[in-house]
Design an enzyme around this catalytic site. Structure first.
Site, PDB file in Angstrom:
ATOM      1  CG  MET A  56      -6.679   2.130   7.417  1.00 33.00           C
ATOM      2  SD  MET A  56      -5.826   2.510   5.871  1.00 33.00           S
ATOM      3  CE  MET A  56      -7.116   2.173   4.684  1.00 33.00           C
ATOM      4  CG  ASP A  65      -0.696  -0.904   8.628  1.00 31.46           C
ATOM      5  OD1 ASP A  65      -1.503   0.034   8.586  1.00 31.46           O
ATOM      6  OD2 ASP A  65      -0.673  -1.827   7.789  1.00 31.46           O
ATOM      7  N   GLY A  86       0.834  -1.203   0.000  1.00 27.63           N
ATOM      8  CA  GLY A  86       0.000   0.000   0.000  1.00 27.63           C
ATOM      9  C   GLY A  86       0.866   1.249   0.000  1.00 27.63           C
TER      10      GLY A  86
HETATM   11  O1  F6P Z   1      -1.108  -1.694   5.192  1.00 27.88           O
HETATM   12  C1  F6P Z   1      -1.629  -0.428   4.943  1.00 27.88           C
HETATM   13  C2  F6P Z   1      -3.138  -0.465   4.915  1.00 27.88           C
HETATM   14  O2  F6P Z   1      -3.606   0.845   4.717  1.00 27.88           O
HETATM   15  C3  F6P Z   1      -3.784  -1.091   6.152  1.00 27.88           C
HETATM   16  O3  F6P Z   1      -3.810  -0.235   7.260  1.00 27.88           O
HETATM   17  C4  F6P Z   1      -5.145  -1.446   5.618  1.00 27.88           C
HETATM   18  O4  F6P Z   1      -5.695  -2.500   6.343  1.00 27.88           O
HETATM   19  C5  F6P Z   1      -4.850  -1.859   4.198  1.00 27.88           C
HETATM   20  O5  F6P Z   1      -3.603  -1.273   3.852  1.00 27.88           O
HETATM   21  C6  F6P Z   1      -5.889  -1.423   3.195  1.00 27.88           C
HETATM   22  O6  F6P Z   1      -5.578  -1.957   1.956  1.00 27.88           O
HETATM   23  P1  F6P Z   1      -6.270  -1.507   0.591  1.00 27.88           P
HETATM   24  O7  F6P Z   1      -5.583  -0.241   0.142  1.00 27.88           O
HETATM   25  O8  F6P Z   1      -6.000  -2.647  -0.323  1.00 27.88           O
HETATM   26  O9  F6P Z   1      -7.714  -1.280   0.878  1.00 27.88           O
END
Ligand code: F6P
Length: 366
Positions: free
Chosen positions: A187, A145, A16
């Protein structure tokens, strides 16, 4: 890849996106070019770019004016694993294929001697697998995170906490005006770092983190007692991975072919309906979502990311390989990638902020 002097590197961002990625790309590229005269390639869209042979030369000027810019100029992906990549067969069926040999070929084709992988645990797991295939890699720890094993802090975390705290500060006034219980979902996946830090920084009344499974009755009693004392509103910060004692995680979606298929989300709405039912207090859920991943990095993250990027090149040029740059006891050092893969750094139960929270009468739902 044969052992030889490093003359050319590639840099990629995986997983991400996160504030500070560009600051690392800038530091890596500028240090590599100006201090060591290296050739630098930028891989597009994370491991997908390696699979599809999409990389472009980065010159000094290409990374100017990006220090303060959020996102990544290279693009990224959090659904690509070169070792298990979903490919459609003739019958239209998806099969998982190992395309890692192709990636190695593409790196060799471009004359790349070492790969700098900027990412979180998924990216580092693949980086460790590429190291096993003979690719010289160096990892840089990224994630809002803050859950990457081996480092005390990842860049992007400070910005996410700042964003979340500013949002909760704004929610305070509307909660107070309407005498509501506001549940703010942040998150963090399976770790409660963002919730803990933003909850403490904003003076939230209840902080719910995955590491401390909560009891619904305790939360309800706590907000009711506040109400009875004349505090007619409450702020609850819930990590997306928070769950009730004996209960289950709230999953938003499952991406079957992603290296990390579970996407958490929805706990704030669940709590809002449960608390309003049990207490008669008016509740609202606010999901901060991807706002936490966007925007310009804080000064702390810009500095941290620059330090990480510089250190990655210094380590590579001094002969260290297949390591992750880490921040420990105020210093930058590194640990072998194989020690990082597959682990999650969670909030310890004896964390000083949990103690401080309890000291100022914050509830952790227990
Ligand atoms: O790892 C970063 C993060 O933003 C997490 O906090 C969250 O659970 C996840 O990625 C969300 O992923 P996506 O962008 O695929 O929805």
């Amino acid at each position: 890849m044969k052992k030889k002097k490093i003359k050319s590197i590639a840099v990629m961002t995986g997983g991400g996106d996160c504030p500070g990625l560009n600051a690392v790309i800038r530091a890596v590229t500028k240090t590599a070019i100006s201090k060591y005269g290296l050739e630098v390639w930028g891989v597009e869209d994370g491991y997908i770019g390696l699979i599809e042979n999409r990389m472009r030369r980065l010159a000094f000027g290409d990374v100017s004016n990006i220090l303060t810019v959020g996102g990544t100029i290279l693009g990224t992906s959090n659904i690509a694993n070169a070792f298990k990549f979903p490919v459609k067969n003739k019958n239209g069926k998806i099969q998982l294929k190992d395309l890692s040999d192709k990636c190695v070929e593409h790196l060799e084709e471009h004359g790349v001697d070492a790969l700098v992988c900027i990412g979180g645990d998924g990216t580092m797991a693949s980086a460790a697998d590429f190291a096993k295939k003979g690719v010289v890699v160096m990892g840089v720890p990224k994630t809002i995170d803050n859950d990457l094993y081996g480092t005390e802090v990842t860049f992007g975390f400070d910005t996410a906490v700042t964003t979340a705290t500013e949002a909760i500060d704004k929610i305070h006034t509307t909660a107070s005006s309407h005498h509501r219980v506001m549940i703010v979902e942040v998150m963090g996946r399976y770790a409660g770092w963002i919730a803990l830090h933003s909850g403490i920084a904003s003076g939230s009344d209840v902080i719910l983190i995955p590491e401390i499974p909560y009891k619904l009755d305790k939360i309800c009693k706590f907000v009711q007692e506040r109400s009875a004392r004349g505090k007619q509103f409450s702020i609850i910060v819930a990590a997306e991975g928070a769950k009730e004692k004996g209960g289950k995680l709230v999953v938003k979606r499952t991406l079957v072919h992603s290296p990390d298929p579970i996407r958490l989300g929805g706990i704030a709405n669940v709590l809002a309906s449960q608390i309003s039912e049990k207490t008669d207090l008016e509740c609202r859920a606010v999901v901060l979502g991807h706002i936490q991943r966007g925007g310009t990095p804080t000064p702390y993250d810009r500095a941290l990311a620059t330090g990480f990027g510089y250190k990655a090149i210094e380590l590579l040029m001094s002969g260290v390989k297949n390591h992750l740059v880490v921040h420990k006891n105020g210093q930058l050092s590194s640990i072998p990638l194989w020690r990082v893969a597959g682990k999650v750094r969670k909030v310890p139960r004896n964390h000083h902020l949990i103690k401080a929270g309890l000291g100022v009468k914050t509830s952790f739902g227990i």
